[in-house]
Enzyme design. Structure first.
Site, PDB file in Angstrom:
ATOM      1  N   LYS A   1       0.741  -1.139  -0.049  1.00 63.71           N
ATOM      2  CA  LYS A   1       0.009  -0.057   0.008  1.00 63.71           C
ATOM      3  C   LYS A   1       0.832   1.147   0.038  1.00 63.71           C
ATOM      4  O   LYS A   1       0.604   2.167  -0.691  1.00 63.71           O
ATOM      5  CB  LYS A   1      -0.991  -0.055   1.305  1.00 63.71           C
ATOM      6  CG  LYS A   1      -1.706   1.169   1.435  1.00 63.71           C
ATOM      7  CD  LYS A   1      -2.597   1.662   0.575  1.00 63.71           C
ATOM      8  CE  LYS A   1      -3.059   3.136   0.440  1.00 63.71           C
ATOM      9  NZ  LYS A   1      -3.779   3.223   1.653  1.00 63.71           N
ATOM     10  N   ILE A   2       1.983   1.346   0.820  1.00 69.67           N
ATOM     11  CA  ILE A   2       2.738   2.318   1.019  1.00 69.67           C
ATOM     12  C   ILE A   2       3.459   2.813  -0.348  1.00 69.67           C
ATOM     13  O   ILE A   2       3.613   3.782  -0.801  1.00 69.67           O
ATOM     14  CB  ILE A   2       3.760   2.270   2.080  1.00 69.67           C
ATOM     15  CG1 ILE A   2       2.989   2.353   3.420  1.00 69.67           C
ATOM     16  CG2 ILE A   2       4.838   3.229   2.325  1.00 69.67           C
ATOM     17  CD1 ILE A   2       3.627   1.888   4.634  1.00 69.67           C
TER      18      ILE A   2
END
Length: 298
Positions: A174-175
Protein backbone atom coordinates in the site's frame (compact mmCIF):
# COMPACT_ATOMS: atom_id res chain seq x y z
CA UNK A 1 -22.01 -21.96 12.76
CA UNK A 2 -20.61 -18.72 11.35
CA UNK A 3 -16.87 -18.07 11.54
CA UNK A 4 -17.43 -14.88 13.56
CA UNK A 5 -20.22 -13.97 15.97
CA UNK A 6 -19.94 -10.17 16.21
CA UNK A 7 -17.84 -7.51 14.49
CA UNK A 8 -16.52 -4.25 15.88
CA UNK A 9 -15.46 -1.19 13.92
CA UNK A 10 -13.31 1.59 15.36
CA UNK A 11 -12.87 4.77 13.30
CA UNK A 12 -15.84 5.96 11.24
CA UNK A 13 -14.30 8.77 9.22
CA UNK A 14 -14.27 9.46 5.48
CA UNK A 15 -13.47 5.83 4.63
CA UNK A 16 -14.49 4.06 7.81
CA UNK A 17 -18.15 5.04 7.76
CA UNK A 18 -19.00 3.61 4.31
CA UNK A 19 -16.82 0.53 4.95
CA UNK A 20 -18.66 -0.12 8.22
CA UNK A 21 -22.02 0.38 6.51
CA UNK A 22 -21.19 -2.22 3.86
CA UNK A 23 -19.90 -4.62 6.52
CA UNK A 24 -23.13 -4.25 8.51
CA UNK A 25 -25.34 -4.61 5.44
CA UNK A 26 -23.65 -7.61 3.84
CA UNK A 27 -21.84 -9.66 6.50
CA UNK A 28 -24.85 -10.95 8.39
CA UNK A 29 -23.09 -10.08 11.63
CA UNK A 30 -24.18 -7.65 14.33
CA UNK A 31 -21.75 -4.71 14.22
CA UNK A 32 -20.66 -2.38 17.02
CA UNK A 33 -19.18 0.99 16.00
CA UNK A 34 -16.94 3.48 17.78
CA UNK A 35 -15.92 7.04 16.89
CA UNK A 36 -15.36 10.33 18.71
CA UNK A 37 -17.80 12.03 16.32
CA UNK A 38 -21.44 11.07 17.01
CA UNK A 39 -22.51 11.96 13.45
CA UNK A 40 -21.42 8.75 11.70
CA UNK A 41 -22.84 6.64 14.52
CA UNK A 42 -26.21 8.36 14.16
CA UNK A 43 -26.22 7.69 10.41
CA UNK A 44 -25.05 4.09 10.81
CA UNK A 45 -27.72 3.33 13.41
CA UNK A 46 -30.21 3.12 10.52
CA UNK A 47 -28.13 0.22 9.18
CA UNK A 48 -28.13 -1.66 12.46
CA UNK A 49 -24.75 -0.50 13.79
CA UNK A 50 -24.82 -0.05 17.56
CA UNK A 51 -22.62 2.58 19.23
CA UNK A 52 -20.08 1.25 21.72
CA UNK A 53 -16.80 2.18 23.37
CA UNK A 54 -13.52 0.67 22.20
CA UNK A 55 -13.41 -1.30 25.44
CA UNK A 56 -16.90 -2.73 24.84
CA UNK A 57 -15.94 -3.66 21.30
CA UNK A 58 -12.84 -5.51 22.46
CA UNK A 59 -14.91 -7.29 25.12
CA UNK A 60 -17.85 -8.28 22.91
CA UNK A 61 -16.45 -8.75 19.38
CA UNK A 62 -14.36 -11.60 18.03
CA UNK A 63 -13.26 -9.59 14.98
CA UNK A 64 -12.40 -5.89 15.22
CA UNK A 65 -11.68 -3.54 12.30
CA UNK A 66 -9.64 -0.36 12.69
CA UNK A 67 -9.89 2.54 10.24
CA UNK A 68 -7.79 5.34 11.70
CA UNK A 69 -5.89 8.34 10.27
CA UNK A 70 -2.36 7.11 10.99
CA UNK A 71 -0.25 4.34 12.44
CA UNK A 72 0.60 6.61 15.34
CA UNK A 73 -3.07 6.81 16.32
CA UNK A 74 -3.41 3.02 15.94
CA UNK A 75 -0.45 2.60 18.31
CA UNK A 76 -1.85 5.07 20.84
CA UNK A 77 -5.21 3.32 20.88
CA UNK A 78 -3.61 -0.11 21.13
CA UNK A 79 -1.10 0.73 23.86
CA UNK A 80 -3.21 3.02 26.06
CA UNK A 81 -3.67 1.91 29.69
CA UNK A 82 -7.21 0.67 28.97
CA UNK A 83 -6.63 0.27 25.24
CA UNK A 84 -6.94 -2.50 22.71
CA UNK A 85 -4.02 -4.58 23.98
CA UNK A 86 -5.19 -4.35 27.58
CA UNK A 87 -8.58 -5.70 26.52
CA UNK A 88 -7.47 -8.18 23.86
CA UNK A 89 -8.27 -11.85 24.41
CA UNK A 90 -7.40 -15.26 23.11
CA UNK A 91 -8.67 -16.01 19.60
CA UNK A 92 -9.62 -12.42 18.78
CA UNK A 93 -8.77 -11.02 15.32
CA UNK A 94 -7.87 -7.34 14.85
CA UNK A 95 -7.81 -6.09 11.26
CA UNK A 96 -6.03 -2.76 10.66
CA UNK A 97 -7.43 -1.05 7.56
CA UNK A 98 -5.29 2.02 8.26
CA UNK A 99 -2.07 2.84 6.45
CA UNK A 100 0.64 2.36 9.06
CA UNK A 101 4.44 2.02 9.22
CA UNK A 102 5.63 -1.50 8.49
CA UNK A 103 7.82 -1.86 11.58
CA UNK A 104 5.00 -0.62 13.83
CA UNK A 105 2.58 -3.11 12.26
CA UNK A 106 4.96 -5.99 12.94
CA UNK A 107 5.58 -4.82 16.52
CA UNK A 108 1.85 -4.59 17.23
CA UNK A 109 1.28 -8.04 15.75
CA UNK A 110 3.81 -9.46 18.22
CA UNK A 111 2.21 -7.58 21.12
CA UNK A 112 -1.27 -8.87 20.28
CA UNK A 113 0.09 -12.39 19.78
CA UNK A 114 1.38 -12.27 23.36
CA UNK A 115 -2.28 -11.86 24.42
CA UNK A 116 -3.39 -14.75 22.21
CA UNK A 117 -4.94 -12.38 19.65
CA UNK A 118 -4.09 -12.01 15.97
CA UNK A 119 -3.35 -8.60 14.41
CA UNK A 120 -3.16 -8.29 10.62
CA UNK A 121 -2.65 -5.38 8.24
CA UNK A 122 -5.27 -4.79 5.56
CA UNK A 123 -4.80 -1.23 4.27
CA UNK A 124 -7.39 -0.03 1.77
CA UNK A 125 -6.86 1.75 -1.52
CA UNK A 126 -9.12 3.75 -3.85
CA UNK A 127 -11.58 6.53 -3.09
CA UNK A 128 -14.48 7.26 -0.79
CA UNK A 129 -16.76 6.60 -3.77
CA UNK A 130 -15.23 3.11 -3.98
CA UNK A 131 -15.78 2.67 -0.25
CA UNK A 132 -19.43 3.65 -0.73
CA UNK A 133 -19.80 1.19 -3.62
CA UNK A 134 -17.93 -1.61 -1.85
CA UNK A 135 -15.27 -1.70 -4.56
CA UNK A 136 -12.10 -0.96 -2.59
CA UNK A 137 -8.77 -2.68 -3.12
CA UNK A 138 -7.40 -4.24 0.06
CA UNK A 139 -3.85 -5.49 0.54
CA UNK A 140 -3.54 -7.99 3.37
CA UNK A 141 -0.50 -9.05 5.35
CA UNK A 142 -0.84 -12.13 7.52
CA UNK A 143 -0.79 -15.91 7.52
CA UNK A 144 -2.70 -17.74 4.78
CA UNK A 145 -5.27 -19.32 7.17
CA UNK A 146 -6.07 -15.92 8.70
CA UNK A 147 -6.41 -14.42 5.22
CA UNK A 148 -8.90 -17.15 4.30
CA UNK A 149 -10.92 -16.46 7.45
CA UNK A 150 -11.14 -12.70 6.99
CA UNK A 151 -11.59 -12.58 3.21
CA UNK A 152 -15.40 -13.10 3.26
CA UNK A 153 -15.79 -10.10 5.58
CA UNK A 154 -13.42 -7.93 3.56
CA UNK A 155 -15.35 -8.85 0.42
CA UNK A 156 -18.34 -6.91 1.81
CA UNK A 157 -16.47 -3.66 1.05
CA UNK A 158 -13.78 -4.63 -1.48
CA UNK A 159 -13.74 -6.28 -4.91
CA UNK A 160 -9.95 -6.62 -5.13
CA UNK A 161 -8.42 -8.48 -2.19
CA UNK A 162 -4.75 -9.42 -2.36
CA UNK A 163 -2.80 -11.59 0.05
CA UNK A 164 0.59 -9.85 -0.10
CA UNK A 165 2.50 -12.14 2.28
CA UNK A 166 3.26 -12.27 6.01
CA UNK A 167 2.40 -9.54 8.50
CA UNK A 168 3.43 -6.09 7.29
CA UNK A 169 3.36 -7.05 3.60
CA UNK A 170 0.04 -5.34 3.00
CA UNK A 171 1.47 -2.11 4.37
CA UNK A 172 4.57 -2.43 2.17
CA UNK A 173 2.44 -2.78 -0.97
CA UNK A 174 0.00 0.00 0.00
CA UNK A 175 2.74 2.46 0.97
CA UNK A 176 4.65 1.83 -2.26
CA UNK A 177 1.45 2.05 -4.32
CA UNK A 178 0.90 5.53 -2.92
CA UNK A 179 4.55 6.47 -3.43
CA UNK A 180 4.32 5.57 -7.13
CA UNK A 181 1.01 7.44 -7.43
CA UNK A 182 2.49 10.58 -5.85
CA UNK A 183 5.54 10.45 -8.11
CA UNK A 184 3.31 10.06 -11.18
CA UNK A 185 1.16 13.02 -10.15
CA UNK A 186 4.33 15.06 -9.70
CA UNK A 187 5.54 14.08 -13.18
CA UNK A 188 2.17 15.13 -14.65
CA UNK A 189 2.35 18.42 -12.75
CA UNK A 190 5.84 19.15 -14.09
CA UNK A 191 4.82 18.22 -17.63
CA UNK A 192 1.77 20.47 -17.44
CA UNK A 193 3.85 23.42 -16.24
CA UNK A 194 6.48 22.94 -18.94
CA UNK A 195 3.85 22.56 -21.68
CA UNK A 196 1.93 25.66 -20.59
CA UNK A 197 5.10 27.76 -20.50
CA UNK A 198 6.05 26.39 -23.93
CA UNK A 199 2.77 27.55 -25.46
CA UNK A 200 0.97 24.19 -25.54
CA UNK A 201 -2.55 23.88 -24.13
CA UNK A 202 -2.31 21.57 -21.05
CA UNK A 203 -5.60 19.95 -22.05
CA UNK A 204 -4.13 18.96 -25.40
CA UNK A 205 -1.06 17.62 -23.60
CA UNK A 206 -2.87 15.47 -21.06
CA UNK A 207 -5.53 14.18 -23.45
CA UNK A 208 -2.79 13.20 -25.90
CA UNK A 209 -1.00 11.37 -23.08
CA UNK A 210 -4.08 9.10 -22.74
CA UNK A 211 -3.38 7.83 -26.26
CA UNK A 212 0.31 7.16 -25.71
CA UNK A 213 2.77 5.41 -23.44
CA UNK A 214 2.31 8.02 -20.68
CA UNK A 215 -1.27 6.84 -20.11
CA UNK A 216 -2.05 5.85 -16.50
CA UNK A 217 -4.68 5.72 -13.79
CA UNK A 218 -3.11 8.84 -12.28
CA UNK A 219 -3.37 10.66 -15.61
CA UNK A 220 -7.03 9.83 -16.14
CA UNK A 221 -8.09 10.52 -12.56
CA UNK A 222 -5.69 12.98 -10.95
CA UNK A 223 -4.47 14.63 -14.16
CA UNK A 224 -7.69 15.13 -16.11
CA UNK A 225 -10.05 15.47 -13.13
CA UNK A 226 -7.95 17.56 -10.72
CA UNK A 227 -4.79 19.08 -12.21
CA UNK A 228 -6.39 20.22 -15.47
CA UNK A 229 -9.53 21.89 -14.01
CA UNK A 230 -7.65 23.07 -10.87
CA UNK A 231 -10.13 21.19 -8.70
CA UNK A 232 -8.57 20.48 -5.32
CA UNK A 233 -11.42 20.03 -2.81
CA UNK A 234 -10.95 19.77 0.93
CA UNK A 235 -13.01 16.57 1.31
CA UNK A 236 -10.54 14.43 -0.62
CA UNK A 237 -7.12 12.81 0.04
CA UNK A 238 -5.31 15.93 1.35
CA UNK A 239 -1.65 16.90 1.29
CA UNK A 240 -1.12 16.29 5.00
CA UNK A 241 -2.44 12.70 4.76
CA UNK A 242 -0.52 12.07 1.54
CA UNK A 243 2.69 13.31 3.11
CA UNK A 244 2.14 11.00 6.07
CA UNK A 245 1.98 8.02 3.69
CA UNK A 246 5.00 9.29 1.76
CA UNK A 247 6.99 9.59 4.98
CA UNK A 248 6.21 5.93 5.71
CA UNK A 249 7.61 5.07 2.26
CA UNK A 250 10.73 7.15 2.86
CA UNK A 251 11.28 5.45 6.22
CA UNK A 252 10.95 2.05 4.55
CA UNK A 253 13.40 3.14 1.84
CA UNK A 254 15.89 4.19 4.48
CA UNK A 255 15.49 0.92 6.36
CA UNK A 256 16.15 -1.04 3.15
CA UNK A 257 19.04 1.10 1.93
CA UNK A 258 17.28 2.62 -1.10
CA UNK A 259 17.84 6.32 -1.86
CA UNK A 260 14.33 6.90 -3.31
CA UNK A 261 15.24 10.29 -4.76
CA UNK A 262 11.97 10.47 -6.68
CA UNK A 263 9.99 10.12 -3.49
CA UNK A 264 12.17 12.73 -1.78
CA UNK A 265 11.36 15.13 -4.61
CA UNK A 266 7.64 14.64 -3.97
CA UNK A 267 8.24 15.32 -0.29
CA UNK A 268 9.83 18.66 -1.23
CA UNK A 269 6.65 19.73 -3.03
CA UNK A 270 4.35 18.41 -0.30
CA UNK A 271 6.33 20.49 2.18
CA UNK A 272 5.98 23.55 -0.08
CA UNK A 273 2.23 22.97 -0.38
CA UNK A 274 1.91 22.76 3.40
CA UNK A 275 3.92 25.97 3.79
CA UNK A 276 1.47 27.71 1.45
CA UNK A 277 -1.55 26.59 3.50
CA UNK A 278 -2.74 23.78 1.20
CA UNK A 279 -2.48 21.00 3.80
CA UNK A 280 -6.20 20.23 3.73
CA UNK A 281 -6.55 20.32 -0.08
CA UNK A 282 -6.53 17.35 -2.44
CA UNK A 283 -2.85 16.49 -2.90
CA UNK A 284 -2.60 17.19 -6.70
CA UNK A 285 -2.67 20.84 -5.58
CA UNK A 286 1.14 20.52 -5.82
CA UNK A 287 0.64 21.26 -9.54
CA UNK A 288 -0.32 24.83 -8.57
CA UNK A 289 2.66 25.12 -6.25
CA UNK A 290 4.94 24.07 -9.10
CA UNK A 291 3.29 26.49 -11.56
CA UNK A 292 1.63 29.30 -9.58
CA UNK A 293 0.72 31.28 -12.69
CA UNK A 294 -1.42 28.47 -14.09
CA UNK A 295 -4.55 29.36 -12.16
CA UNK A 296 -6.14 29.58 -8.75
CA UNK A 297 -7.24 26.39 -6.97
CA UNK A 298 -10.98 25.90 -7.17
Amino acid sequence: MPEFQRAGFIGLGVMGEPICRNLAAKSGLPVLGCDKDPGPLQRLAAHGVRAATAQEIMRDCDVVFLSLPSGEIVAQLARAADGLLANARDGQLIVDLSTSPVDLTRDLAAEFAAKGATFIDAPVARTRAAAEAGTLSVMIGGDEPVFARVKPLVSTFANEITHCGPIGSGQVVKILNNMVLFETVLALSEARAIARRSGVDPQVLLETFTRGSADSFALRNHGLKAILPADFPEKAFPVDYARKDLRYALALAEQTGVQALGARNVDHWFEAALAQGHGNRYFPVISRVIDPESGTPA
